[in-house]
Design a protein around this motif. Structure first.
Motif, short mmCIF file in Angstrom:
data_model
loop_
_atom_site.label_atom_id
_atom_site.label_comp_id
_atom_site.label_asym_id
_atom_site.label_seq_id
_atom_site.Cartn_x
_atom_site.Cartn_y
_atom_site.Cartn_z
N ALA A 1 0.72 -9.65 9.16
CA ALA A 1 0.70 -8.66 10.02
C ALA A 1 1.63 -7.59 9.66
CB ALA A 1 0.77 -9.06 11.68
N ALA A 2 2.97 -8.16 9.31
CA ALA A 2 3.79 -7.28 8.96
C ALA A 2 3.26 -6.45 7.45
CB ALA A 2 4.98 -8.06 8.50
N ARG A 3 2.63 -7.33 6.75
CA ARG A 3 2.44 -6.14 5.48
C ARG A 3 1.27 -5.46 5.78
NH1 ARG A 3 -1.05 -9.43 2.90
NH2 ARG A 3 0.11 -11.12 3.55
N LEU A 4 0.41 -5.92 6.67
CA LEU A 4 -0.67 -4.79 6.85
C LEU A 4 -0.09 -3.44 7.81
CD1 LEU A 4 -3.55 -7.17 8.00
CD2 LEU A 4 -3.62 -5.79 6.13
N ASN B 1 6.42 -14.02 -1.32
CA ASN B 1 5.20 -13.57 -2.17
C ASN B 1 4.38 -12.73 -1.11
OD1 ASN B 1 5.59 -15.12 -4.30
ND2 ASN B 1 4.58 -17.15 -3.52
N ALA B 2 4.65 -12.25 -0.12
CA ALA B 2 4.13 -11.64 0.98
C ALA B 2 3.59 -10.15 0.28
CB ALA B 2 5.01 -11.23 2.07
N ASN B 3 4.18 -9.77 -0.81
CA ASN B 3 3.58 -8.36 -1.32
C ASN B 3 2.27 -8.68 -2.06
OD1 ASN B 3 5.45 -6.85 -0.18
ND2 ASN B 3 6.78 -6.87 -1.97
N ALA B 4 2.22 -9.92 -2.59
CA ALA B 4 1.15 -10.16 -3.35
C ALA B 4 -0.08 -10.23 -2.81
CB ALA B 4 1.40 -11.36 -4.42
N ASN B 5 -0.39 -11.36 -2.25
CA ASN B 5 -1.62 -11.72 -1.43
C ASN B 5 -1.29 -12.51 -0.25
OD1 ASN B 5 -0.83 -13.69 -3.33
ND2 ASN B 5 -2.53 -14.17 -4.08
N ASP C 1 6.84 6.96 -2.47
CA ASP C 1 7.66 5.72 -3.08
C ASP C 1 6.56 5.05 -4.22
OD1 ASP C 1 9.80 5.88 -1.46
OD2 ASP C 1 9.25 4.67 0.04
N VAL C 2 7.46 4.59 -4.93
CA VAL C 2 6.70 3.94 -5.92
C VAL C 2 6.14 2.68 -5.73
CG1 VAL C 2 6.96 2.74 -8.37
CG2 VAL C 2 8.09 4.87 -7.90
N PRO C 3 4.92 2.43 -5.47
CA PRO C 3 4.33 1.26 -4.96
C PRO C 3 4.50 0.22 -5.71
CG PRO C 3 2.36 2.59 -5.99
CD PRO C 3 3.82 3.37 -6.07
N LYS C 4 5.02 -1.07 -4.93
CA LYS C 4 5.22 -2.29 -6.00
C LYS C 4 3.82 -2.96 -5.63
CE LYS C 4 9.82 -3.09 -4.62
NZ LYS C 4 10.94 -3.74 -4.27
N GLY C 5 3.27 -3.42 -6.81
CA GLY C 5 1.94 -3.82 -6.39
C GLY C 5 0.89 -2.82 -6.26
N ASP C 6 -0.13 -3.16 -5.21
CA ASP C 6 -1.21 -2.49 -5.03
C ASP C 6 -0.85 -1.58 -3.66
OD1 ASP C 6 -3.32 -5.21 -5.81
OD2 ASP C 6 -2.12 -3.81 -7.02
#
Lengths: 400, 153
Positions: free
Chosen positions: A67-70, A136-140, A203-208
């Motif tokens: 949820a935090a990532r979304l 790993n929250a940023n990844a998937n 901001d430069v996005p990290k990942g996607d």
């Protein structure tokens, strides 16, 4: 079993006991949980409903992370801050665990120690899993879900239900801490960073993902954030288009702007058509000229022509010029106006072309001048042009 | 991001426009050297195609959606014989209603028809493509105007 007291002194355990739970892990609960439980009881009135809600817990940390990532909280300050807090919590609990292991071994109860060590090691593993999930929250999100599922399986297989209680309590508390801290972070950072909101899209996005900070006092729903980003992008592009299209700076409102843009694009396309027709008429006599121009730098002449092009746009925009392939027949004598600055810019490439056009340099120059006269007259007055008007102008030059 | 809007490039001497100009001049030279067709309309069409081709090949726009769509459209135009009034389109493109969203105004459909390749884009990308297309169109018009003025008899 001798009730060994660590921190607790025989008092009733504040921790709710499941029916049929062995008491052997009770002192562990007492020694392990008092600090946590004090906090948890303040914050979570629903701690007593743990047993029925137990299966839901292992998924909560993963859910909170997802949820935090979304909702696109920034990973730099927000989420890492969250993770730092949770990691510090883990460290504290790790210390408590090690203390309990020491105290447990001192009591000399093998089974109890084994159970406690298993519990503590499992909770440590769970803690590490959570830390890795946070990293790993940023990844998937799927990996976190899988890990939480595996945690669920590990916990269910365990004999010590108390261990489950501890781990679930800890996870719930962590989850609660994370949500409350995330909200606090958002509020604090929102008040601090309202000035920095302009750079969220930059901001430069990290990942996607593009990480967007929620503004103070605005909804942190993932949909509204995404919509806000989209609206800002659209308004930014409309402003850029406003700069491009001439005469749009005084126009406000998206609908009128859009009409202006459409009109401008249509007029530019019509200009291309018209100019290509004119070029087709002029072209048959310019085989040599093109070769010359290719070798010369013609772009110097383009800078001087920009002013006329501005006029040309209005000319085409307000009326439709009929195509006049025979508009300016060659070889027309005309007046010479040396004061025309436009001609001077054109004469330089013309003079460069002169060696190739020796047979009729005079005629070409005067023809060019006549063209300029026609154009300048149009620019000055901007009258509605008709075919007869255009056709009669060279004849005026004739008579003079 | 690479796709952030650049500053409005009104400088005619930039390398983008010089490449465009060179391309156009070469195309014009090719047309002039070719067998002169008596039909004025055929020559007009050739020059127009050359203009659009040089626009699509300029260094600034080679990465854009509209330039690829424009080249595709050019190929269709060139394959079409001038005598044919009706063209049989083998592939029918179905415009799904996804393209018209409630977010965008009603005139966006017109803009989509004007900008090549505009039908498959979202509104926000459409605006970006329109900006680049307008820049290239303006440069092309300036170039043709200058050529017309510089060319004499």
């Amino acid at each position: 079993m001798v009730p060994v007291s660590g921190a607790g002194t025989g008092t009733a355990s504040p921790f709710p006991l499941w029916p049929g739970m062995p008491n052997l892990s009770n002192p562990i609960a007492e020694s392990f949980n008092p600090g946590m439980l004090n906090q948890s009881s303040n914050k979570f009135p629903y701690s007593s409903v743990l047993p029925p809600g137990l299966p839901n817990f292992p998924s909560e940390p993963g859910f909170i992370e997802r949820a935090a990532r979304l909702s696109c909280f920034s990973a730099n300050a927000g989420f890492n801050g969250l993770m730092n807090n949770s990691i510090s919590n883990q460290a504290q609990k790790g210390e408590l665990n090690s203390m309990n292991i020491g105290s447990g071994s001192s009591h000399g109860n093998q089974l109890k120690n084994q159970g406690s060590i298993d519990n503590n090691s499992e909770t440590n593993e769970g803690a590490e899993d959570k830390i890795s999930n946070g990293d790993n929250a940023n990844a998937n999100g799927d990996s976190s879900q899988n890990d939480s599922g595996s945690k669920k399986r590990k916990r269910k297989n365990q004999d010590g239900a108390m261990g489950q209680g501890q781990a679930s309590m800890k996870s719930q508390e962590e989850a609660g801490k994370q949500t409350s801290e995330s909200k606090k972070e958002v509020d604090n950072n929102g008040s601090k960073n309202t000035g920095k909101n302009g750079k969220d899209a930059a901001d430069v996005p990290k990942g996607d993902y593009i990480h967007v900070r929620a503004r103070r006092g605005q909804a942190t729903n993932s949909h509204s954030l995404a919509e806000r980003v989209r609206r800002e992008k659209i308004s930014e592009r409309m402003k850029y288009l406003q700069e491009l299209v001439p005469g749009c700076s005084k126009v406000t409102g998206k609908a009128v702007m859009l009409d202006e843009i459409i009109n401008y694009v249509q007029s530019l396309q019509r200009q291309v058509e018209f100019l290509s027709m004119k070029l087709a008429a002029v072209n048959p006599r310019l085989d040599l000229n093109i070769e010359t121009l290719l070798s010369k730098d013609i772009l110097q002449g383009r800078g001087a022509c920009s002013s006329t092009v501005g006029f040309t746009h209005e000319m085409f925009h307000s009326q439709l010029l009929p195509s006049q392939p025979g508009l300016l027949p060659p070889g027309l004598p005309g007046m010479l106006n040396p004061s025309d600055p436009f001609r001077r810019a054109i004469n330089t490439p013309l003079s460069a072309m002169n060696p190739f056009k020796d047979p009729n340099p005079q005629m070409s120059t005067t023809w060019q001048d006549e063209l300029h006269n026609v154009m300048s007259m149009n620019f000055a007055t901007n009258p509605p042009l008709s075919t007869q008007e255009i056709a009669t102008k060279p004849s005026d030059g004739f008579q003079l | 991001m690479n796709r952030k809007n650049p500053l409005p490039n009104s400088n005619p001497n930039s390398p983008n426009s010089s490449m465009q100009a060179l391309h156009f001049l070469q195309a014009l030279a090719r047309i002039a050297r070719a067998a002169p067709k008596p039909a004025h309309s055929a020559r007009t069409r050739q020059i127009r195609h050359a203009a659009y081709a040089s626009m699509a090949h300029s260094s600034r726009s080679s990465r854009r959606t509209w330039s690829r769509a424009l080249l595709h459209r050019l190929r269709q135009w060139q394959q079409q014989r001038p005598g044919r009034l009706l063209t049989v389109r083998r592939r029918v493109r179905i415009v799904t209603p996804i393209t018209s969203r409630p977010e965008e105004p009603a005139r966006a459909e017109t803009l989509r028809q004007l900008v090549p390749g505009g039908r498959g884009m979202e509104y926000c990308n459409l605006l970006e493509e329109t900006a680049d297309y307008v820049q290239c169109l303006r440069a092309q018009v300036q170039l043709m105007q200058t050529l017309l003025d510089a060319f004499s008899s």
